[in-house]
Design an enzyme around this catalytic site. Structure first.
Site, PDB file in Angstrom:
ATOM      1  N   TRP A 286       0.850  -1.213   0.000  1.00  0.00           N
ATOM      2  CA  TRP A 286       0.000   0.000   0.000  1.00  0.00           C
ATOM      3  C   TRP A 286       0.874   1.247   0.000  1.00  0.00           C
ATOM      4  O   TRP A 286       0.519   2.284  -0.550  1.00  0.00           O
ATOM      5  CB  TRP A 286      -0.937   0.024   1.213  1.00  0.00           C
ATOM      6  CG  TRP A 286      -2.261  -0.629   0.919  1.00  0.00           C
ATOM      7  CD1 TRP A 286      -2.632  -1.891   1.259  1.00  0.00           C
ATOM      8  CD2 TRP A 286      -3.378  -0.042   0.215  1.00  0.00           C
ATOM      9  NE1 TRP A 286      -3.920  -2.128   0.805  1.00  0.00           N
ATOM     10  CE2 TRP A 286      -4.398  -1.016   0.174  1.00  0.00           C
ATOM     11  CE3 TRP A 286      -3.614   1.200  -0.377  1.00  0.00           C
ATOM     12  CZ2 TRP A 286      -5.633  -0.781  -0.444  1.00  0.00           C
ATOM     13  CZ3 TRP A 286      -4.847   1.430  -0.994  1.00  0.00           C
ATOM     14  CH2 TRP A 286      -5.829   0.449  -1.031  1.00  0.00           C
ATOM     15  N   TRP A 390      -5.665   9.887   3.431  1.00  0.00           N
ATOM     16  CA  TRP A 390      -6.736  10.855   3.734  1.00  0.00           C
ATOM     17  C   TRP A 390      -7.763  10.866   2.604  1.00  0.00           C
ATOM     18  O   TRP A 390      -8.975  10.888   2.841  1.00  0.00           O
ATOM     19  CB  TRP A 390      -6.154  12.250   3.981  1.00  0.00           C
ATOM     20  CG  TRP A 390      -5.760  12.395   5.428  1.00  0.00           C
ATOM     21  CD1 TRP A 390      -4.510  12.240   5.946  1.00  0.00           C
ATOM     22  CD2 TRP A 390      -6.635  12.648   6.535  1.00  0.00           C
ATOM     23  NE1 TRP A 390      -4.552  12.390   7.319  1.00  0.00           N
ATOM     24  CE2 TRP A 390      -5.845  12.650   7.707  1.00  0.00           C
ATOM     25  CE3 TRP A 390      -8.004  12.882   6.665  1.00  0.00           C
ATOM     26  CZ2 TRP A 390      -6.374  12.868   8.979  1.00  0.00           C
ATOM     27  CZ3 TRP A 390      -8.537  13.107   7.936  1.00  0.00           C
ATOM     28  CH2 TRP A 390      -7.726  13.096   9.064  1.00  0.00           C
TER      29      TRP A 390
HETATM   30  P1  FAD Z   1       2.025  -2.407   9.594  1.00  0.00           P
HETATM   31  O1  FAD Z   1       0.627  -2.896   9.655  1.00  0.00           O
HETATM   32  O2  FAD Z   1       3.030  -3.139  10.365  1.00  0.00           O
HETATM   33  O3  FAD Z   1       2.418  -2.383   8.053  1.00  0.00           O
HETATM   34  C1  FAD Z   1       3.781  -2.461   7.592  1.00  0.00           C
HETATM   35  C2  FAD Z   1       4.099  -1.268   6.721  1.00  0.00           C
HETATM   36  O4  FAD Z   1       3.244  -1.228   5.581  1.00  0.00           O
HETATM   37  C3  FAD Z   1       3.901   0.080   7.407  1.00  0.00           C
HETATM   38  O5  FAD Z   1       5.013   0.423   8.193  1.00  0.00           O
HETATM   39  C4  FAD Z   1       3.692   1.009   6.226  1.00  0.00           C
HETATM   40  O6  FAD Z   1       4.914   1.408   5.653  1.00  0.00           O
HETATM   41  C5  FAD Z   1       2.955   0.125   5.237  1.00  0.00           C
HETATM   42  N1  FAD Z   1       1.507   0.353   5.348  1.00  0.00           N
HETATM   43  C6  FAD Z   1       0.636  -0.320   6.115  1.00  0.00           C
HETATM   44  N2  FAD Z   1      -0.617   0.133   5.914  1.00  0.00           N
HETATM   45  C7  FAD Z   1      -0.517   1.125   5.001  1.00  0.00           C
HETATM   46  C8  FAD Z   1      -1.459   2.000   4.367  1.00  0.00           C
HETATM   47  N3  FAD Z   1      -2.773   1.929   4.609  1.00  0.00           N
HETATM   48  N4  FAD Z   1      -1.008   2.913   3.486  1.00  0.00           N
HETATM   49  C9  FAD Z   1       0.303   2.994   3.191  1.00  0.00           C
HETATM   50  N5  FAD Z   1       1.246   2.187   3.753  1.00  0.00           N
HETATM   51  C10 FAD Z   1       0.839   1.281   4.637  1.00  0.00           C
HETATM   52  N6  FAD Z   1       1.404   5.722   6.806  1.00  0.00           N
HETATM   53  C11 FAD Z   1       2.609   6.330   6.781  1.00  0.00           C
HETATM   54  O7  FAD Z   1       3.631   5.646   6.695  1.00  0.00           O
HETATM   55  N7  FAD Z   1       2.713   7.697   6.840  1.00  0.00           N
HETATM   56  C12 FAD Z   1       1.619   8.500   6.943  1.00  0.00           C
HETATM   57  O8  FAD Z   1       1.768   9.734   6.968  1.00  0.00           O
HETATM   58  C13 FAD Z   1       0.336   7.879   7.011  1.00  0.00           C
HETATM   59  N8  FAD Z   1      -0.789   8.622   7.163  1.00  0.00           N
HETATM   60  C14 FAD Z   1      -2.012   7.998   7.242  1.00  0.00           C
HETATM   61  C15 FAD Z   1      -3.165   8.783   7.374  1.00  0.00           C
HETATM   62  C16 FAD Z   1      -4.418   8.166   7.471  1.00  0.00           C
HETATM   63  C17 FAD Z   1      -5.663   9.008   7.601  1.00  0.00           C
HETATM   64  C18 FAD Z   1      -4.516   6.764   7.422  1.00  0.00           C
HETATM   65  C19 FAD Z   1      -5.855   6.087   7.507  1.00  0.00           C
HETATM   66  C20 FAD Z   1      -3.384   5.993   7.255  1.00  0.00           C
HETATM   67  C21 FAD Z   1      -2.121   6.589   7.150  1.00  0.00           C
HETATM   68  N9  FAD Z   1      -0.946   5.821   6.981  1.00  0.00           N
HETATM   69  C22 FAD Z   1       0.268   6.453   6.925  1.00  0.00           C
HETATM   70  C23 FAD Z   1      -1.025   4.374   6.706  1.00  0.00           C
HETATM   71  C24 FAD Z   1      -0.949   3.445   7.919  1.00  0.00           C
HETATM   72  O9  FAD Z   1      -1.855   3.856   8.908  1.00  0.00           O
HETATM   73  C25 FAD Z   1       0.438   3.364   8.528  1.00  0.00           C
HETATM   74  O10 FAD Z   1       1.383   3.101   7.526  1.00  0.00           O
HETATM   75  C26 FAD Z   1       0.510   2.252   9.568  1.00  0.00           C
HETATM   76  O11 FAD Z   1      -0.417   2.482  10.584  1.00  0.00           O
HETATM   77  C27 FAD Z   1       1.898   2.172  10.128  1.00  0.00           C
HETATM   78  O12 FAD Z   1       1.934   1.260  11.179  1.00  0.00           O
HETATM   79  P2  FAD Z   1       2.785  -0.061  11.099  1.00  0.00           P
HETATM   80  O13 FAD Z   1       4.160   0.255  10.645  1.00  0.00           O
HETATM   81  O14 FAD Z   1       2.634  -0.727  12.403  1.00  0.00           O
HETATM   82  O15 FAD Z   1       2.017  -0.858   9.970  1.00  0.00           O
END
Ligand code: FAD
Length: 484
Positions: A286, A390
């Site tokens: 993603w 967003w």
């Molecule tokens: P994990 O579930 O462990 O996923 C592993 C990696 O996959 C993450 O570190 C991230 O790089 C990627 N990933 C996972 N979900 C998403 C997603 N939906 N979109 C893009 N990449 C994803 N992510 C950011 O890195 N930066 C932001 O500024 C950001 N803003 C967000 C704003 C909103 C309104 C929402 C709904 C989501 C946003 N995200 C953002 C996506 C996502 O929420 C985070 O990447 C995720 O919560 C990071 O936590 P994690 O590393 O534990 O994710």
């Protein structure tokens, strides 16, 4: 700078969103080709047209650069810090060091691409070799195409194309040592960049939560693979549990490459389910999909992808916006999320979706306000993922959640935080509420509130909007748009 031995092969290694030594193709190639290396980081003022570096990420960047500088010292070299436009800094440093080449790993944000393109042309004209490499994301947005030869707009075919293109190459190990120079260029002091908060020190809570830098990234990955990955597919939506990696801030500044994260999910023992690691890879992709969208629609943080949303009747409601930012909406899961963000610089993905839906659809506040607040307060603020996410929640984005999917903050809380573990952690004034009412204190009988020490409107706010009514208003506004 003076060098005692003649060194015709000297390269500037310009670190950007790749603050790591392992799986760093620019670094590895420069070393393989026998260059002496001058490691450089440039603080490019207001490079990002979408706004300056957010305060939370500035905190992270400070610590990450410190960690990088220490790693470089251990390997025998030093990091040079300079401020200014990349063109002028590189021009000066090339003159000072007699470097004949500049190596970097590519970045994919539109202002960065524009700067790099112009630099490449100018430096090449000046006879300087410029070499750029992949590594910040898993694909090249200009190369991965649909069968019809266009860019992707829908995630699933994008995933299939990326996955079908084969596994990412195995990560390159960090070099054991780096060439030591006789002397190094002058460097600015990191502390002079003033990236840490002073009074008040709002980043206190960050320190116990995070270890910025490459070592911290690898530690986080190893811990996640060991304990969090098992059950990821089904438990990743529960913010009170430890089933997400929290790698996003490390990925945002390139302290670890996405290929290295992918690699950690290869060759797992038999007691790991395929579903868990494939689902994890899909989430990682993603991030790539968001960069793909940003590359092909550079105004992703500013303009609705779907122009039909341009006429949406957003409300100007500064008081409500403030209540949302401070975690004082009266909806516990929303408030817990916004306070997690403020206290730790992070918010769980499920809760990001809930708070974003609340801002956009319950408060009818323009998604760009939320994007801006997240950019300033998230340690993982990312120009692609933030903007794309967003717009995904707003319904205005590519392959977005439809606008009419309005999250109910009460039932979402009850489903994904049934015992209120997450809410109790970040909204301590509700700590003693029984689970039955933890997500709806406004429905609790007075006696229950009293026993829990909660006085609505005093110790915890009453809801700033009625979700049911707000939902109807939002739907009416949406229907007025005539979006298919
Ligand atoms: P994990 O579930 O462990 O996923 C592993 C990696 O996959 C993450 O570190 C991230 O790089 C990627 N990933 C996972 N979900 C998403 C997603 N939906 N979109 C893009 N990449 C994803 N992510 C950011 O890195 N930066 C932001 O500024 C950001 N803003 C967000 C704003 C909103 C309104 C929402 C709904 C989501 C946003 N995200 C953002 C996506 C996502 O929420 C985070 O990447 C995720 O919560 C990071 O936590 P994690 O590393 O534990 O994710």
């Amino acid at each position: 700078m003076s060098a005692s031995k003649p060194s015709p092969k000297r390269a500037i290694l310009w670190f950007r969103k790749d603050l790591r030594l392992a799986d760093n193709a620019a670094l590895a190639t420069a070393l393989d080709e026998g260059f002496e290396i001058i490691p450089l980081y440039i603080r490019e003022p207001d490079k990002d047209e979408t706004g300056p570096l957010g305060a939370a990420q500035a905190w992270w960047l400070h610590h990450s650069l410190k960690a990088l500088a220490e790693s470089l010292e251990k390997k025998g070299t030093r990091l040079t810090l300079r401020s200014g436009s990349a063109a002028s800094v590189l021009h000066d440093l090339i003159a000072e060091t007699k470097a004949s080449a500049v190596f970097w790993n590519r970045r994919y944000d539109p202002p960065g691409i524009a700067i790099d393109k112009a630099l490449k042309a100018k430096l090449s004209d000046d006879g300087i070799e410029v070499r750029s490499f992949a590594g910040q994301i898993l694909h090249e947005p200009s190369k991965l195409m649909t069968n019809a030869g266009g860019n992707f707009r829908v995630y699933t075919p994008f995933w299939k194309a990326l996955d079908g293109a084969g596994e990412p190459p195995e990560p390159i190990p960090a070099p054991k040592a780096l060439p030591t120079l006789d002397s190094w260029p002058e460097t600015e002091a990191l502390s002079d960049w003033q990236m840490l908060p002073t009074r008040p020190n709002w980043a206190k809570g960050f320190e116990s939560e995070w270890q910025p830098g490459e070592a911290g990234a690898h530690k986080r990955l190893a811990a996640f693979v060991k304990t969090g990955l098992k059950g990821y597919r089904t438990r990743r939506d529960f913010p009170g549990e430890a089933h997400v990696s929290m790698l996003s801030p490390h990925l945002a500044l390139g302290e670890i490459s996405p290929a290295a994260v992918w690699d950690a999910t290869r060759d797992l023992p038999d007691d790991y389910s395929t579903e868990d690691y494939i689902h994890f890879r899909k989430e990682l992709v993603w991030r790539d999909f968001s960069y793909h969208l940003l590359f092909h629609f550079p105004e992703l943080a500013r303009k609705n992808w779907n122009a039909k949303f341009d006429g949406f009747p957003w409300e100007h409601a500064p008081e409500k916006l403030k209540a949302w930012q401070k975690g004082q909406t009266g909806y516990p899961i929303v408030d817990a999320g916004m306070r997690q963000l403020w206290q730790t610089g992070f918010m769980h993905n499920r809760v990001r979706m809930i708070v974003a839906s609340f801002l956009i659809k319950d408060l009818l506040i323009d998604w760009r306000e939320g994007e801006r607040w997240f950019r300033d307060t998230l340690v993982d603020a990312d120009p692609a993922s933030n903007a794309a996410s967003w717009q995904w929640v707003a319904g205005s984005g590519a392959d977005a959640s439809p606008f009419f999917r309005i999250f109910n903050p009460i039932t979402q809380g009850e489903k994904f935080d049934p015992e209120g573990v997450y809410v109790r952690r970040f909204v301590p004034e509700l700590k003693a509420m029984p689970a039955k009412f933890i997500h709806r204190p406004f429905d609790a009988p007075l006696l229950v509130l009293k026993e829990a020490g909660v006085s609505l409107g005093k110790t915890y706010p009453k809801p700033i909007v009625d979700h049911g009514k707000a939902r109807d208003v939002a739907m009416a506004a949406f229907q007025g748009l005539k979006v298919e």
